[in-house]
Motif scaffolding. Structure first.
Motif, PDB file in Angstrom:
ATOM      1  N   UNK A 123      -1.169   6.899   9.919  1.00 44.63           N
ATOM      2  CA  UNK A 123      -0.710   7.048  11.295  1.00 44.63           C
ATOM      3  C   UNK A 123      -0.412   5.701  11.946  1.00 44.63           C
ATOM      4  N   UNK A 124      -0.416   4.619  11.167  1.00 40.70           N
ATOM      5  CA  UNK A 124      -0.056   3.292  11.663  1.00 40.70           C
ATOM      6  C   UNK A 124       0.512   2.511  10.481  1.00 40.70           C
ATOM      7  N   UNK A 125       0.829   1.265  10.697  1.00 36.60           N
ATOM      8  CA  UNK A 125       1.374   0.473   9.594  1.00 36.60           C
ATOM      9  C   UNK A 125       0.561  -0.798   9.367  1.00 36.60           C
ATOM     10  N   UNK A 126      -0.684  -0.825   9.840  1.00 37.37           N
ATOM     11  CA  UNK A 126      -1.483  -2.045   9.765  1.00 37.37           C
ATOM     12  C   UNK A 126      -2.060  -2.323   8.381  1.00 37.37           C
ATOM     13  N   UNK A 127      -1.911  -1.398   7.443  1.00 43.67           N
ATOM     14  CA  UNK A 127      -2.366  -1.651   6.065  1.00 43.67           C
ATOM     15  C   UNK A 127      -1.165  -1.899   5.148  1.00 43.67           C
ATOM     16  N   UNK A 128      -0.061  -2.345   5.749  1.00 44.09           N
ATOM     17  CA  UNK A 128       1.159  -2.652   5.008  1.00 44.09           C
ATOM     18  C   UNK A 128       0.874  -3.724   3.950  1.00 44.09           C
ATOM     19  N   UNK A 129       1.296  -3.450   2.729  1.00 41.70           N
ATOM     20  CA  UNK A 129       1.164  -4.392   1.617  1.00 41.70           C
ATOM     21  C   UNK A 129       2.500  -4.470   0.890  1.00 41.70           C
ATOM     22  N   UNK A 130       2.648  -5.485   0.052  1.00 45.31           N
ATOM     23  CA  UNK A 130       3.864  -5.654  -0.750  1.00 45.31           C
ATOM     24  C   UNK A 130       3.454  -5.787  -2.211  1.00 45.31           C
ATOM     25  N   UNK A 131       4.135  -5.047  -3.067  1.00 46.92           N
ATOM     26  CA  UNK A 131       3.874  -5.082  -4.509  1.00 46.92           C
ATOM     27  C   UNK A 131       5.041  -5.757  -5.220  1.00 46.92           C
ATOM     28  N   UNK A 177       4.814   8.278   4.981  1.00 47.32           N
ATOM     29  CA  UNK A 177       4.628   6.860   4.689  1.00 47.32           C
ATOM     30  C   UNK A 177       5.909   6.081   4.965  1.00 47.32           C
ATOM     31  N   UNK A 178       7.052   6.631   4.575  1.00 50.21           N
ATOM     32  CA  UNK A 178       8.333   5.960   4.828  1.00 50.21           C
ATOM     33  C   UNK A 178       8.564   5.783   6.332  1.00 50.21           C
ATOM     34  N   UNK A 179       8.209   6.788   7.127  1.00 45.98           N
ATOM     35  CA  UNK A 179       8.360   6.685   8.591  1.00 45.98           C
ATOM     36  C   UNK A 179       7.481   5.577   9.152  1.00 45.98           C
ATOM     37  N   UNK A 180       6.248   5.477   8.672  1.00 42.17           N
ATOM     38  CA  UNK A 180       5.351   4.422   9.152  1.00 42.17           C
ATOM     39  C   UNK A 180       5.828   3.042   8.700  1.00 42.17           C
ATOM     40  N   UNK A 181       6.354   2.954   7.482  1.00 44.41           N
ATOM     41  CA  UNK A 181       6.865   1.666   6.993  1.00 44.41           C
ATOM     42  C   UNK A 181       8.057   1.187   7.822  1.00 44.41           C
ATOM     43  N   UNK A 182       8.822   2.128   8.391  1.00 40.50           N
ATOM     44  CA  UNK A 182       9.939   1.743   9.257  1.00 40.50           C
ATOM     45  C   UNK A 182       9.458   0.968  10.478  1.00 40.50           C
ATOM     46  N   UNK A 183       8.197   1.148  10.858  1.00 37.24           N
ATOM     47  CA  UNK A 183       7.628   0.491  12.031  1.00 37.24           C
ATOM     48  C   UNK A 183       6.868  -0.793  11.694  1.00 37.24           C
ATOM     49  N   UNK A 184       6.703  -1.086  10.416  1.00 40.51           N
ATOM     50  CA  UNK A 184       5.926  -2.260   9.999  1.00 40.51           C
ATOM     51  C   UNK A 184       6.759  -3.539  10.123  1.00 40.51           C
ATOM     52  N   UNK A 185       6.068  -4.649  10.274  1.00 38.79           N
ATOM     53  CA  UNK A 185       6.727  -5.957  10.310  1.00 38.79           C
ATOM     54  C   UNK A 185       6.885  -6.494   8.891  1.00 38.79           C
ATOM     55  N   UNK A 186       7.921  -7.243   8.651  1.00 34.45           N
ATOM     56  CA  UNK A 186       8.158  -7.926   7.366  1.00 34.45           C
ATOM     57  C   UNK A 186       8.227  -6.975   6.177  1.00 34.45           C
ATOM     58  N   UNK A 187       8.896  -5.843   6.348  1.00 32.55           N
ATOM     59  CA  UNK A 187       9.022  -4.845   5.282  1.00 32.55           C
ATOM     60  C   UNK A 187       9.996  -5.342   4.221  1.00 32.55           C
ATOM     61  N   UNK A 188       9.674  -5.044   2.953  1.00 30.90           N
ATOM     62  CA  UNK A 188      10.552  -5.369   1.828  1.00 30.90           C
ATOM     63  C   UNK A 188      10.861  -4.081   1.066  1.00 30.90           C
ATOM     64  N   UNK A 189      11.667  -4.197   0.037  1.00 27.03           N
ATOM     65  CA  UNK A 189      11.996  -3.029  -0.794  1.00 27.03           C
ATOM     66  C   UNK A 189      10.784  -2.505  -1.551  1.00 27.03           C
ATOM     67  N   UNK A 190       9.748  -3.336  -1.722  1.00 29.98           N
ATOM     68  CA  UNK A 190       8.559  -2.917  -2.478  1.00 29.98           C
ATOM     69  C   UNK A 190       7.329  -2.791  -1.576  1.00 29.98           C
ATOM     70  N   UNK A 191       7.555  -2.553  -0.290  1.00 27.24           N
ATOM     71  CA  UNK A 191       6.456  -2.370   0.661  1.00 27.24           C
ATOM     72  C   UNK A 191       5.849  -0.985   0.511  1.00 27.24           C
ATOM     73  N   UNK A 192       4.560  -0.908   0.712  1.00 23.76           N
ATOM     74  CA  UNK A 192       3.816   0.365   0.723  1.00 23.76           C
ATOM     75  C   UNK A 192       2.707   0.245   1.761  1.00 23.76           C
TER      76      UNK A 192
END
Length: 181
Positions: A115-123, A138-153
């Motif tokens: 329900x948030x994007x504060x556990x955003x990580x990059x693989x 998860x994809x909807x929450x990742x849209x709100x995360x900062x510094x998202x990449x193609x391999x973000x989760x």
């Protein structure tokens, strides 16, 4: 010296025996002063002395590289050259749970509920490709995360597997968006 359990009142510390039928009903809690307290239904309890564990025993029981206690290792990499930390992980726990268990600084403001994007990580690409696709939430929450990449989760959505994730490198990106604050 016998014990009785009238109305499940607190019993003296010398009382060592709990009837078998009660063992499934009690829970344990720590009481300051080297005691364990068996909590009985209704909130009453039974105090029992606890043998302290020597520091050497605790150190020997602690995780160390090379020991295998049904675990494997993952490495958290802090963005901006903040260093790497290799920690033990258990199959079935999420990356977020592993991070919190090992004092890695990943917020997880929603408690792992996606329900948030504060556990955003990059693989890395290989690890990302080996995992299931992110679901729509998860994809909807990742849209709100900062510094998202193609391999973000999101770390709360990836359950670790020993065969797949042993030695996994997990990058913690700079900046996070906390929608709950």
């Amino acid at each position: 010296q016998g014990c009785s359990f009238p109305e499940f009142q607190t019993i003296a510390a010398s009382c060592e025996e709990v009837p078998r039928m009660l063992r499934g009903l009690v829970s344990r809690a720590r009481v300051p002063g080297q005691h364990s307290r068996l909590i009985l239904p209704g909130g009453a309890g039974l105090l029992r002395p606890v043998r302290p564990i020597a520091e050497a025993q605790m150190a020997a029981a602690a995780w160390a590289p090379g020991k295998n206690f049904c675990s494997f290792t993952v490495t958290f990499v802090k963005a901006g050259g903040g260093g790497e930390t290799t920690v033990p992980a258990k199959a079935g726990q999420t990356i977020l749970e592993c991070a919190h268990e090992n004092n890695i600084d990943i917020e997880g403001a929603c408690g792992g509920e996606c329900a948030c994007s504060t556990c955003h990580i990059i693989l890395d690409q290989e690890a990302f490709d080996g995992m299931e696709e992110p679901d729509d939430d998860e994809a909807d929450m990742l849209d709100l995360a900062a510094n998202v990449t193609d391999t973000s989760r999101l770390g709360c959505q990836i359950k670790l597997q020993k065969d797949r994730d042993n030695g996994l490198k997990i990058q913690i990106p700079e900046g996070a968006v906390n929608l709950l604050s």
